[in-house]
Design a protein around this motif. Structure first.
Motif, PDB file in Angstrom:
ATOM      1  N   GLY A  33      -9.033 -13.646 -36.877  1.00 27.93           N
ATOM      2  CA  GLY A  33      -8.045 -13.307 -35.867  1.00 27.93           C
ATOM      3  C   GLY A  33      -7.458 -14.546 -35.240  1.00 27.93           C
ATOM      4  N   THR A  34      -7.052 -14.409 -33.973  1.00 26.13           N
ATOM      5  CA  THR A  34      -6.452 -15.523 -33.244  1.00 26.13           C
ATOM      6  C   THR A  34      -7.012 -15.593 -31.830  1.00 26.13           C
ATOM      7  OG1 THR A  34      -4.597 -14.163 -32.486  1.00 26.13           O
ATOM      8  CG2 THR A  34      -4.262 -15.438 -34.511  1.00 26.13           C
ATOM      9  N   ALA A  35      -6.942 -16.797 -31.275  1.00 26.93           N
ATOM     10  CA  ALA A  35      -7.282 -17.028 -29.870  1.00 26.93           C
ATOM     11  C   ALA A  35      -6.035 -17.611 -29.213  1.00 26.93           C
ATOM     12  CB  ALA A  35      -8.451 -17.993 -29.751  1.00 26.93           C
ATOM     13  N   GLU A  36      -5.685 -17.082 -28.042  1.00 27.30           N
ATOM     14  CA  GLU A  36      -4.481 -17.519 -27.355  1.00 27.30           C
ATOM     15  C   GLU A  36      -4.811 -17.980 -25.940  1.00 27.30           C
ATOM     16  OE1 GLU A  36      -1.773 -14.220 -27.412  1.00 27.30           O
ATOM     17  OE2 GLU A  36      -2.054 -13.904 -29.556  1.00 27.30           O
ATOM     18  N   SER A  37      -4.090 -19.027 -25.533  1.00 25.20           N
ATOM     19  CA  SER A  37      -4.181 -19.532 -24.161  1.00 25.20           C
ATOM     20  C   SER A  37      -2.780 -20.010 -23.787  1.00 25.20           C
ATOM     21  CB  SER A  37      -5.190 -20.683 -24.074  1.00 25.20           C
ATOM     22  OG  SER A  37      -4.657 -21.854 -24.658  1.00 25.20           O
ATOM     23  N   PRO A  38      -2.590 -20.481 -22.550  1.00 27.13           N
ATOM     24  CA  PRO A  38      -1.278 -21.008 -22.199  1.00 27.13           C
ATOM     25  C   PRO A  38      -0.832 -22.166 -23.104  1.00 27.13           C
ATOM     26  CG  PRO A  38      -2.541 -20.615 -20.219  1.00 27.13           C
ATOM     27  CD  PRO A  38      -3.471 -20.410 -21.379  1.00 27.13           C
ATOM     28  N   ALA A  39      -1.784 -22.839 -23.769  1.00 27.93           N
ATOM     29  CA  ALA A  39      -1.455 -23.955 -24.657  1.00 27.93           C
ATOM     30  C   ALA A  39      -0.963 -23.485 -26.023  1.00 27.93           C
ATOM     31  CB  ALA A  39      -2.672 -24.866 -24.833  1.00 27.93           C
ATOM     32  N   GLY A  40      -1.132 -22.190 -26.349  1.00 32.11           N
ATOM     33  CA  GLY A  40      -0.671 -21.679 -27.630  1.00 32.11           C
ATOM     34  C   GLY A  40      -1.722 -20.829 -28.325  1.00 32.11           C
ATOM     35  N   SER A  41      -1.484 -20.601 -29.609  1.00 32.79           N
ATOM     36  CA  SER A  41      -2.353 -19.733 -30.397  1.00 32.79           C
ATOM     37  C   SER A  41      -3.001 -20.533 -31.519  1.00 32.79           C
ATOM     38  CB  SER A  41      -1.519 -18.590 -30.987  1.00 32.79           C
ATOM     39  OG  SER A  41      -2.307 -17.742 -31.764  1.00 32.79           O
ATOM     40  N   VAL A  42      -4.289 -20.262 -31.772  1.00 26.45           N
ATOM     41  CA  VAL A  42      -5.023 -20.902 -32.871  1.00 26.45           C
ATOM     42  C   VAL A  42      -5.788 -19.825 -33.625  1.00 26.45           C
ATOM     43  CG1 VAL A  42      -5.240 -23.165 -31.749  1.00 26.45           C
ATOM     44  CG2 VAL A  42      -7.006 -21.439 -31.393  1.00 26.45           C
ATOM     45  N   SER A  43      -6.131 -20.129 -34.874  1.00 22.19           N
ATOM     46  CA  SER A  43      -6.862 -19.149 -35.674  1.00 22.19           C
ATOM     47  C   SER A  43      -8.356 -19.192 -35.355  1.00 22.19           C
ATOM     48  CB  SER A  43      -6.637 -19.394 -37.162  1.00 22.19           C
ATOM     49  OG  SER A  43      -7.228 -20.606 -37.555  1.00 22.19           O
ATOM     50  N   ILE A  44      -8.984 -18.056 -35.566  1.00 22.67           N
ATOM     51  CA  ILE A  44     -10.434 -17.938 -35.467  1.00 22.67           C
ATOM     52  C   ILE A  44     -10.986 -18.212 -36.857  1.00 22.67           C
ATOM     53  CG2 ILE A  44     -12.324 -16.289 -35.164  1.00 22.67           C
ATOM     54  CD1 ILE A  44     -10.626 -14.965 -32.962  1.00 22.67           C
ATOM     55  N   ASP A  45     -11.875 -19.206 -36.976  1.00 21.06           N
ATOM     56  CA  ASP A  45     -12.406 -19.624 -38.267  1.00 21.06           C
ATOM     57  C   ASP A  45     -13.921 -19.420 -38.321  1.00 21.06           C
ATOM     58  OD1 ASP A  45      -9.865 -20.606 -39.134  1.00 21.06           O
ATOM     59  OD2 ASP A  45     -10.203 -22.389 -37.897  1.00 21.06           O
ATOM     60  N   ASP A  46     -14.437 -19.273 -39.541  1.00 15.52           N
ATOM     61  CA  ASP A  46     -15.880 -19.164 -39.795  1.00 15.52           C
ATOM     62  C   ASP A  46     -16.551 -18.077 -38.969  1.00 15.52           C
ATOM     63  OD1 ASP A  46     -15.591 -21.331 -41.537  1.00 15.52           O
ATOM     64  OD2 ASP A  46     -16.093 -22.786 -39.982  1.00 15.52           O
ATOM     65  N   GLY A  47     -15.852 -16.972 -38.738  1.00 20.11           N
ATOM     66  CA  GLY A  47     -16.388 -15.894 -37.919  1.00 20.11           C
ATOM     67  C   GLY A  47     -17.398 -15.043 -38.658  1.00 20.11           C
ATOM     68  N   LYS A  48     -18.499 -14.742 -37.973  1.00 17.13           N
ATOM     69  CA  LYS A  48     -19.564 -13.915 -38.533  1.00 17.13           C
ATOM     70  C   LYS A  48     -20.050 -12.938 -37.461  1.00 17.13           C
ATOM     71  CE  LYS A  48     -21.320 -17.417 -41.717  1.00 17.13           C
ATOM     72  NZ  LYS A  48     -20.468 -18.529 -41.477  1.00 17.13           N
ATOM     73  N   ILE A  49     -20.429 -11.745 -37.917  1.00 19.47           N
ATOM     74  CA  ILE A  49     -20.977 -10.735 -37.020  1.00 19.47           C
ATOM     75  C   ILE A  49     -22.361 -10.362 -37.511  1.00 19.47           C
ATOM     76  CG2 ILE A  49     -20.705  -8.403 -36.105  1.00 19.47           C
ATOM     77  CD1 ILE A  49     -17.708  -8.694 -36.633  1.00 19.47           C
ATOM     78  N   ASN A  50     -23.305 -10.272 -36.566  1.00 13.53           N
ATOM     79  CA  ASN A  50     -24.664  -9.858 -36.886  1.00 13.53           C
ATOM     80  C   ASN A  50     -25.107  -8.871 -35.810  1.00 13.53           C
ATOM     81  OD1 ASN A  50     -27.245  -9.570 -37.801  1.00 13.53           O
ATOM     82  ND2 ASN A  50     -27.892 -11.656 -37.337  1.00 13.53           N
ATOM     83  N   GLY A  51     -24.990  -7.581 -36.099  1.00 14.74           N
ATOM     84  CA  GLY A  51     -25.325  -6.568 -35.094  1.00 14.74           C
ATOM     85  C   GLY A  51     -24.330  -6.602 -33.958  1.00 14.74           C
ATOM     86  N   ASP A  52     -24.800  -6.845 -32.740  1.00 16.05           N
ATOM     87  CA  ASP A  52     -23.907  -6.906 -31.587  1.00 16.05           C
ATOM     88  C   ASP A  52     -23.593  -8.346 -31.170  1.00 16.05           C
ATOM     89  OD1 ASP A  52     -26.357  -7.566 -30.553  1.00 16.05           O
ATOM     90  OD2 ASP A  52     -26.279  -6.171 -28.867  1.00 16.05           O
ATOM     91  N   THR A  53     -23.966  -9.320 -31.993  1.00 19.09           N
ATOM     92  CA  THR A  53     -23.640 -10.715 -31.702  1.00 19.09           C
ATOM     93  C   THR A  53     -22.651 -11.230 -32.738  1.00 19.09           C
ATOM     94  OG1 THR A  53     -25.492 -11.594 -32.992  1.00 19.09           O
ATOM     95  CG2 THR A  53     -25.889 -11.165 -30.651  1.00 19.09           C
ATOM     96  N   PHE A  54     -21.896 -12.243 -32.344  1.00 22.52           N
ATOM     97  CA  PHE A  54     -20.912 -12.814 -33.246  1.00 22.52           C
ATOM     98  C   PHE A  54     -20.731 -14.301 -32.949  1.00 22.52           C
ATOM     99  CE2 PHE A  54     -18.830 -10.846 -29.636  1.00 22.52           C
ATOM    100  CZ  PHE A  54     -17.912 -11.789 -29.193  1.00 22.52           C
ATOM    101  N   THR A  55     -20.269 -15.040 -33.956  1.00 25.51           N
ATOM    102  CA  THR A  55     -19.980 -16.466 -33.808  1.00 25.51           C
ATOM    103  C   THR A  55     -18.668 -16.765 -34.512  1.00 25.51           C
ATOM    104  OG1 THR A  55     -21.207 -17.038 -35.811  1.00 25.51           O
ATOM    105  CG2 THR A  55     -22.420 -17.147 -33.732  1.00 25.51           C
ATOM    106  N   PHE A  56     -17.975 -17.777 -34.024  1.00 22.05           N
ATOM    107  CA  PHE A  56     -16.766 -18.282 -34.675  1.00 22.05           C
ATOM    108  C   PHE A  56     -16.419 -19.611 -34.042  1.00 22.05           C
ATOM    109  CE2 PHE A  56     -15.290 -15.659 -31.153  1.00 22.05           C
ATOM    110  CZ  PHE A  56     -14.278 -16.403 -30.575  1.00 22.05           C
ATOM    111  N   LYS A  57     -15.430 -20.282 -34.614  1.00 26.14           N
ATOM    112  CA  LYS A  57     -14.948 -21.511 -33.993  1.00 26.14           C
ATOM    113  C   LYS A  57     -13.434 -21.485 -33.972  1.00 26.14           C
ATOM    114  CE  LYS A  57     -14.547 -24.451 -38.052  1.00 26.14           C
ATOM    115  NZ  LYS A  57     -14.860 -25.706 -38.675  1.00 26.14           N
ATOM    116  N   VAL A  58     -12.876 -22.217 -33.034  1.00 31.51           N
ATOM    117  CA  VAL A  58     -11.445 -22.488 -33.012  1.00 31.51           C
ATOM    118  C   VAL A  58     -11.277 -23.999 -33.017  1.00 31.51           C
ATOM    119  CG1 VAL A  58     -10.859 -20.329 -31.829  1.00 31.51           C
ATOM    120  CG2 VAL A  58     -11.242 -22.389 -30.496  1.00 31.51           C
ATOM    121  N   THR A  59     -10.196 -24.442 -33.609  1.00 27.64           N
ATOM    122  CA  THR A  59      -9.909 -25.868 -33.680  1.00 27.64           C
ATOM    123  C   THR A  59      -8.632 -26.146 -32.895  1.00 27.64           C
ATOM    124  OG1 THR A  59     -10.932 -25.969 -35.859  1.00 27.64           O
ATOM    125  CG2 THR A  59      -9.531 -27.824 -35.234  1.00 27.64           C
ATOM    126  N   VAL A  60      -8.756 -27.028 -31.903  1.00 27.64           N
ATOM    127  CA  VAL A  60      -7.618 -27.399 -31.056  1.00 27.64           C
ATOM    128  C   VAL A  60      -7.482 -28.908 -31.098  1.00 27.64           C
ATOM    129  CG1 VAL A  60      -6.650 -27.344 -28.734  1.00 27.64           C
ATOM    130  CG2 VAL A  60      -8.035 -25.416 -29.553  1.00 27.64           C
TER     131      VAL A  60
END
Length: 120
Positions: free
Chosen positions: A56-83
């Motif tokens: 997906g994407t992450a947005e802030s007043p600085a703009g939009s970046v992609s969500i990378d390396d996202g993983k879901i395990n049950g009710d927890t999740f991890t990902f990174k964004v690069t700015v």
């Protein structure tokens, strides 16, 4: 005989619960994040779930970046964004009506909450 039925029923119920939680993460989530330097930023995450993969994407007043390396395990999740060439790892936990997210800002962790955006 009852025990033979009980275990499969519990496992199927757990599996269906996990699928429901994963499916619920899809969509737009909004919140306010307080950065380590004290600034508050309005953030929006547009999550897309495909099995145990999160994108997906992450947005802030600085703009939009992609969500990378996202993983879901049950009710927890991890990902990174690069700015600006810097990776910011995220760890999250989904609750009934919100997600708690921790971001690593180069050794300083920030915790905040996002809720589902229900506006159309």
């Amino acid at each position: 005989m009852k025990r033979k039925l009980f275990i499969p029923i519990v496992l199927v119920s757990f599996f269906l619960f996990v699928l429901a939680v994963i499916a619920d993460l899809n969509g737009k989530w909004k919140g306010v994040m307080k950065t380590p330097d004290g600034n508050e930023l309005q953030v929006t995450y547009n999550f897309k779930v495909d099995g145990d993969k999160l994108s997906g994407t992450a947005e802030s007043p600085a703009g939009s970046v992609s969500i990378d390396d996202g993983k879901i395990n049950g009710d927890t999740f991890t990902f990174k964004v690069t700015v600006d060439g810097n990776d910011y790892p995220h760890k999250g936990k989904m609750y009934t009506d919100s997600c708690g997210i921790d971001i690593d800002f180069g050794g300083q962790s920030v915790h905040f909450t996002v809720t589902r955006d229900t506006t159309k």
